[in-house]
Every structure is written in C-alpha cells, then in structure tokens.
Design a protein around this motif. Sequence first.
Motif, PDB file in Angstrom:
ATOM      1  N   VAL A  46      26.338  63.775  -1.499  1.00 16.44           N
ATOM      2  CA  VAL A  46      26.960  62.347  -0.876  1.00 16.44           C
ATOM      3  C   VAL A  46      26.399  60.931  -1.509  1.00 16.44           C
ATOM      4  O   VAL A  46      27.506  60.245  -1.440  1.00 16.44           O
ATOM      5  N   GLY A  47      25.085  60.780  -1.943  1.00 15.57           N
ATOM      6  CA  GLY A  47      25.015  60.621  -2.693  1.00 15.57           C
ATOM      7  C   GLY A  47      25.321  59.964  -4.514  1.00 15.57           C
ATOM      8  O   GLY A  47      26.084  58.424  -4.814  1.00 15.57           O
ATOM      9  N   SER A  48      25.858  60.992  -4.849  1.00 12.63           N
ATOM     10  CA  SER A  48      27.148  60.900  -5.848  1.00 12.63           C
ATOM     11  C   SER A  48      28.415  60.923  -5.438  1.00 12.63           C
ATOM     12  O   SER A  48      28.797  59.708  -6.597  1.00 12.63           O
ATOM     13  N   LEU A  49      28.450  60.870  -4.184  1.00  9.55           N
ATOM     14  CA  LEU A  49      29.932  60.263  -4.027  1.00  9.55           C
ATOM     15  C   LEU A  49      29.749  58.376  -4.048  1.00  9.55           C
ATOM     16  O   LEU A  49      30.540  58.436  -4.982  1.00  9.55           O
ATOM     17  N   MET A  50      29.118  58.297  -3.685  1.00 11.21           N
ATOM     18  CA  MET A  50      28.925  56.831  -2.972  1.00 11.21           C
ATOM     19  C   MET A  50      28.536  56.432  -4.576  1.00 11.21           C
ATOM     20  O   MET A  50      29.003  55.753  -4.873  1.00 11.21           O
ATOM     21  N   ALA A  77      37.884  63.266   3.104  1.00 14.85           N
ATOM     22  CA  ALA A  77      37.855  63.570   1.623  1.00 14.85           C
ATOM     23  C   ALA A  77      39.876  62.916   2.303  1.00 14.85           C
ATOM     24  O   ALA A  77      40.524  62.913   0.944  1.00 14.85           O
ATOM     25  N   ASN A  78      40.450  62.729   3.561  1.00 13.85           N
ATOM     26  CA  ASN A  78      41.521  62.514   3.875  1.00 13.85           C
ATOM     27  C   ASN A  78      41.565  60.889   2.962  1.00 13.85           C
ATOM     28  O   ASN A  78      42.849  60.390   2.501  1.00 13.85           O
ATOM     29  N   SER A  79      40.486  60.217   3.667  1.00 11.42           N
ATOM     30  CA  SER A  79      40.251  58.646   2.836  1.00 11.42           C
ATOM     31  C   SER A  79      40.657  59.248   1.196  1.00 11.42           C
ATOM     32  O   SER A  79      40.904  57.693   0.451  1.00 11.42           O
ATOM     33  N   THR A  91      28.633  65.918  10.884  1.00 10.81           N
ATOM     34  CA  THR A  91      28.964  66.050   9.631  1.00 10.81           C
ATOM     35  C   THR A  91      29.981  66.402   9.140  1.00 10.81           C
ATOM     36  O   THR A  91      30.827  65.453   7.986  1.00 10.81           O
ATOM     37  N   PHE A  92      30.470  67.373   9.404  1.00  9.15           N
ATOM     38  CA  PHE A  92      31.401  68.224   8.912  1.00  9.15           C
ATOM     39  C   PHE A  92      33.151  66.909   9.120  1.00  9.15           C
ATOM     40  O   PHE A  92      34.145  66.951   8.444  1.00  9.15           O
ATOM     41  N   SER A 112      35.082  54.213   1.867  1.00  8.76           N
ATOM     42  CA  SER A 112      33.825  53.261   1.179  1.00  8.76           C
ATOM     43  C   SER A 112      33.314  53.249   2.484  1.00  8.76           C
ATOM     44  O   SER A 112      32.548  54.019   2.891  1.00  8.76           O
ATOM     45  N   ILE A 113      33.964  53.415   3.740  1.00  2.00           N
ATOM     46  CA  ILE A 113      33.368  52.830   5.146  1.00  2.00           C
ATOM     47  C   ILE A 113      33.711  54.514   5.245  1.00  2.00           C
ATOM     48  O   ILE A 113      31.871  55.193   5.963  1.00  2.00           O
ATOM     49  N   GLN A 114      34.332  55.870   4.962  1.00  3.15           N
ATOM     50  CA  GLN A 114      34.146  56.801   5.804  1.00  3.15           C
ATOM     51  C   GLN A 114      32.690  58.100   4.634  1.00  3.15           C
ATOM     52  O   GLN A 114      31.735  58.569   5.870  1.00  3.15           O
ATOM     53  N   VAL A 115      32.813  57.257   3.490  1.00  2.00           N
ATOM     54  CA  VAL A 115      31.643  57.541   3.025  1.00  2.00           C
ATOM     55  C   VAL A 115      30.502  57.656   2.899  1.00  2.00           C
ATOM     56  O   VAL A 115      29.100  58.372   3.689  1.00  2.00           O
ATOM     57  N   LEU A 116      30.507  56.380   4.034  1.00  2.00           N
ATOM     58  CA  LEU A 116      29.024  55.270   4.294  1.00  2.00           C
ATOM     59  C   LEU A 116      28.746  56.069   5.532  1.00  2.00           C
ATOM     60  O   LEU A 116      27.976  56.312   5.730  1.00  2.00           O
TER      61      LEU A 116
END
Length: 416
Positions: A65-69, A198-200, A190-191, A154-158
Amino acid sequence: MDAQTSSSPQNRTNLSGAPEQFVILPPEIRNGRLSISEYQRIARTTDKLPDGGLELTILGLFGEVGSLMSAFKKLQRDRATFKRYSATIHEELGDTLWYFSTLATRAQLDLPTIAQQAFRGLEDWERVKPEHSSVGFADLQARNGEPVSEESFSIQVLTLAGCVGDLLNDFKSGTFQRNRDELSAHMVETFRALVAAANSADVDMSAAALGNLKKTFSRWPAETTYPSRFDAAMPKNERFPARLEFYIAEETAGEKQYVIQKCNQIIIGDRLTVNKMERDDYRFHDVFHLAFAVHLGWSPVLRALLHLKRKCDPEIDENQDGARAILIEEGVATFIFGRGLECELFENVDHVDYDLLKSIQDFVRGYEVAWCALWQWEKAIMDGFSIFRQLVDKRKGYVLADFENHTISFREGSDE
C-alpha cells in the motif's frame, strides 16, 4: 534435462508489440480468467515467505500500500517523466491483492467469503454463494458511475492505508490472538477499500491478479521448462551448438596481467584487463556471457565471438545480434557484477533479490531476451557467479557450456 517447448517469442507478443515472457500458468487459469477461490488456491502455492505466521504478510501488505502511495507521489512530482504510472499502479495493486490473499490463507479465512461480505449489509451478511466457486472479481467490482480520477484515487488509497494501518496496530497489540473475528472484520474493511482503490484507478482486479500470478510464476515456476531456443529455426552454422568447452586463464606479460579465452584451442576475443583502479577480477566476466547463452539462449557477445550471428535474417542480425544488442548485454553483465560485489559474489545464497531481476527486465525491454522468464535470469546469474568464483580461486580452467541441457560447469586444469 529440462523439457523443451515449441513456443517462440516471434509469435507471442503483447499489445505493445514486445514479446511476452514465457510463463507456464496453472491449468485452472483458462483464457486469462479465474475465480476469487481459484486465485486464493493458486496464490497459496506461491507463498515463499520464510515465516508461516501473520507478521510478514501484514508487513508486506502495509509495504505494498505504501508503494501505491509512492507511485502516486511520483506522478505528482515527476509527471513529465513518470510514464509508467498506469503499469506501476496495476502491478502494485496485484501485489497488494497477493499479500491480502496470503494473509487470509494463513489466518484460515476464506477469501471469497471476505470479498462478498465486503459488499453486504447486516440483513444479508451470511448470504454468500455456496462454496463460492464461481465468484469472480468482476462480480464485486461494478463501477456504478464511481469517479476515475487522480483525486479519487488519492482518497481511496489513503483510506486503504488507514485500514491496513489499523490492522497492523491491532496485530501488534495481540488483539487477533484473542479474537479471530476481529481479524476477519479488518479483512472485510480492507478488501472493501482495496476494491474502491482499484475502481478509482480504473484497474480490473482480475487482470491485476493474473498479472501478479504471471510475475510470480515467472520467478518461481511449478516446473522449470525452458522455451525453445531463439536460434532453433536457424541454419546449423548460425546456432549455438549442443555444447562447447572454453579454456579461460590469467596470463602475465611483464608486470601486467590479463585473461585469455580459448575455444577449440583458438583464442577468441581480446585480452581482458581490469580497467578499474580496484582489483575485482572483472576480467573473468566472460563467464556471464556463457551463462546467459546456456540459460537464456541469448548472448549477442558470444555470437559475435564465435561468428554465429543470424545473418540469414537481416532484421534479426541487425536488431538482435548487432552492436547495440552487444552493448545492452555488456551493460547487463556490468550491472549484475556490481550487484554481486555488494553481495559477496552471491556465495552461500540460493537466490537473488527481485529488484535486481526487475531492473534487468526493464533494461532488456525491446529485445528478444525479454521473452525469458525471471527464473532463467536467476539461474544464469547464480551459475555465472559460481563459475566466476571458481575461476577467481584457481585463476585458470575449463568451462563446459551445455546449451542443450542448460548446464555450465568448471574443471580445473591447464592448457599447457
């Protein structure tokens, strides 16, 4: 001897026209499709983490998740040069899903049940499909007009990061040891956040899951089946032979030392010196080109030295065996050697790190060797360093390259 196949990179390309990797996937994956249940079952077989507990998987999930950010940050910072953003997000979401599935497996939780409960309310919480055999990611990923934008991602990953952070905190406090349902509740939340992310980003989770499995089986295949050689259809005088023996030795002329290489008693190539202030024995590095040829079926350098360039096909001769390809191979060898110096020449280890393999993969993009799987590169690197270490120790000897059986070995001896 490992089995051969008739597949070749000339007839396997992706949408960009570049050759895909030669990866053998489990038979459950049909036409690139698999259910969530099948994904969890297959992902279970690829779990190579050394500890069987939950800690490494939770830390791995947190890291992905950190890598996504981090990828999103790079887009904001380096928009003009970060051209692989979409591919990176796709890969990182696939890796995140793998850690999530592995965590569920280690906790003895059913991934399809978690996936379905993530989109149910209290009134139908227990109404999941029997055995969940047909539930796919697409069944849970309806876009429903959700926005696809950088801001929404950005919102969804946070949100996803917050869910995983809460999961990590409760794990460290020992909550899950006293209440397994607490872990299940975290997994459901979490899921839900993972699907929203993924949708965003407009990422098909089924495609991300398949991409993750392709990468995983490229590194750790169920069986090491070599693809057909790049020169299989070429005339005999333009193919690597079944086997060759090379004599490699350090010689001295006055105060200068150099390495010579012979094949069939004939010196091939130039005398090799260190060309560096620090003594690191790089002059023995031709063994890496031999290892590339043995395990990858690829070495423009060796083809040039042995006069085996594929001149019957002018396009291959120019683009795959030409000067630029030779420079690419020398660059890869130098890069691998530099990493080896940092890791004590990979002595007493049985694998190399994924980041090294991924960097090599990026380096050779656009050349036929991009068809080769990660495990082939790993074998070439490990065997190359094994022969290199023996040559450094003995300073001379014979190297037998068996191109047919994909083996390379060292025998101490002198050419006198």
